[in-house]
Design an enzyme around this catalytic site. Sequence first.
Site, short mmCIF file in Angstrom:
data_model
loop_
_atom_site.label_atom_id
_atom_site.label_comp_id
_atom_site.label_asym_id
_atom_site.label_seq_id
_atom_site.Cartn_x
_atom_site.Cartn_y
_atom_site.Cartn_z
CE LYS A 10 -4.00 -2.10 2.38
NZ LYS A 10 -4.92 -1.95 3.55
CG PHE A 58 -13.47 0.93 6.96
CD1 PHE A 58 -12.93 0.29 5.86
CD2 PHE A 58 -14.15 0.16 7.91
CE1 PHE A 58 -13.05 -1.08 5.69
CE2 PHE A 58 -14.27 -1.22 7.75
CZ PHE A 58 -13.73 -1.83 6.63
NE ARG A 86 -5.93 -12.21 5.43
CZ ARG A 86 -6.59 -11.05 5.42
NH1 ARG A 86 -6.73 -10.38 4.28
NH2 ARG A 86 -7.12 -10.55 6.50
CB THR A 92 -7.09 -5.90 9.95
OG1 THR A 92 -7.54 -7.09 9.28
CG2 THR A 92 -7.51 -4.68 9.16
NE ARG A 103 -2.28 -5.69 7.15
CZ ARG A 103 -3.44 -6.23 6.79
NH1 ARG A 103 -3.95 -7.23 7.49
NH2 ARG A 103 -4.09 -5.76 5.74
CG ASN A 113 -3.49 -2.31 6.98
OD1 ASN A 113 -3.36 -1.95 5.81
ND2 ASN A 113 -4.52 -3.02 7.39
CG HIS A 116 -5.29 -6.24 -0.29
ND1 HIS A 116 -6.52 -6.20 0.32
CD2 HIS A 116 -5.37 -7.17 -1.29
CE1 HIS A 116 -7.32 -7.08 -0.30
NE2 HIS A 116 -6.64 -7.67 -1.27
O1 CDP Z 1 -6.92 -6.00 4.89
P1 CDP Z 1 -7.69 -7.00 5.71
O2 CDP Z 1 -8.27 -8.11 4.87
O3 CDP Z 1 -6.89 -7.51 6.87
O4 CDP Z 1 -8.90 -6.22 6.37
P2 CDP Z 1 -10.40 -5.93 5.82
O5 CDP Z 1 -11.33 -6.17 6.95
O6 CDP Z 1 -10.64 -6.65 4.55
O7 CDP Z 1 -10.38 -4.37 5.56
C1 CDP Z 1 -9.78 -3.83 4.41
C2 CDP Z 1 -8.92 -2.67 4.80
O8 CDP Z 1 -9.76 -1.63 5.33
C3 CDP Z 1 -7.94 -2.95 5.95
O9 CDP Z 1 -6.70 -3.48 5.50
C4 CDP Z 1 -7.75 -1.60 6.57
O10 CDP Z 1 -6.70 -0.86 5.94
C5 CDP Z 1 -9.06 -0.89 6.30
N1 CDP Z 1 -9.88 -0.80 7.52
C6 CDP Z 1 -10.00 0.43 8.18
O11 CDP Z 1 -9.44 1.43 7.72
N2 CDP Z 1 -10.77 0.52 9.31
C7 CDP Z 1 -11.38 -0.57 9.82
N3 CDP Z 1 -12.10 -0.45 10.94
C8 CDP Z 1 -11.25 -1.82 9.19
C9 CDP Z 1 -10.48 -1.90 8.03
MG MG Z 2 -9.71 -8.05 3.37
#
Ligand code: CDP
Ligand code: MG
Length: 134
Positions: A10, A58, A86, A92, A103, A113, A116
Amino acid sequence: MIQQTLSIIKPDAVERNLSEDIKKKFLENKLKIIKIKKIQITKDEASEFYKVHQSKPFYEKLCSYLSSGPIVVMILEGENAIQENRRIMGATDPKNAEEGTIRKEYGISIDKNSVHGSDSPDNAKKEIDFFFKN
Ligand code: CDP
Ligand code: MG
């Protein structure tokens, strides 16, 4: 099972010149980088990519962020690559990520973070096609 998955470095990590360190994490953990390119996407493209999150509070910020600067997109391949990626990425929210994960080491916050990774075989296929289908 040998799988392929999509990884994105990212904007926060590309900006801090962490791409090589992050690529090393994948290679050290037996994931091969099959394809790689550095690009910048538009906000519309980011909104399409993150469509699964469109109902989340978000979403707007997430799409602005992903399109805010250059990113590095990669196809990773290896044994259980989706789950392995993962694991190597970590949770996350960097605050909750395990020691040694990307991360934990490089993430700044839940939104910045650093990486992705696809979360399922279906999404891996869709996300690989999104960036690498000609
Ligand atoms: O990236 P990951 O699959 O771990 O998390 P996700 O639940 O699919 O969410 C996608 C992205 O949204 C995350 O990597 C975060 O950067 C962002 N996010 C956020 O900004 N605030 C949250 N409460 C949850 C996710
Ligand atoms: Mg995701």
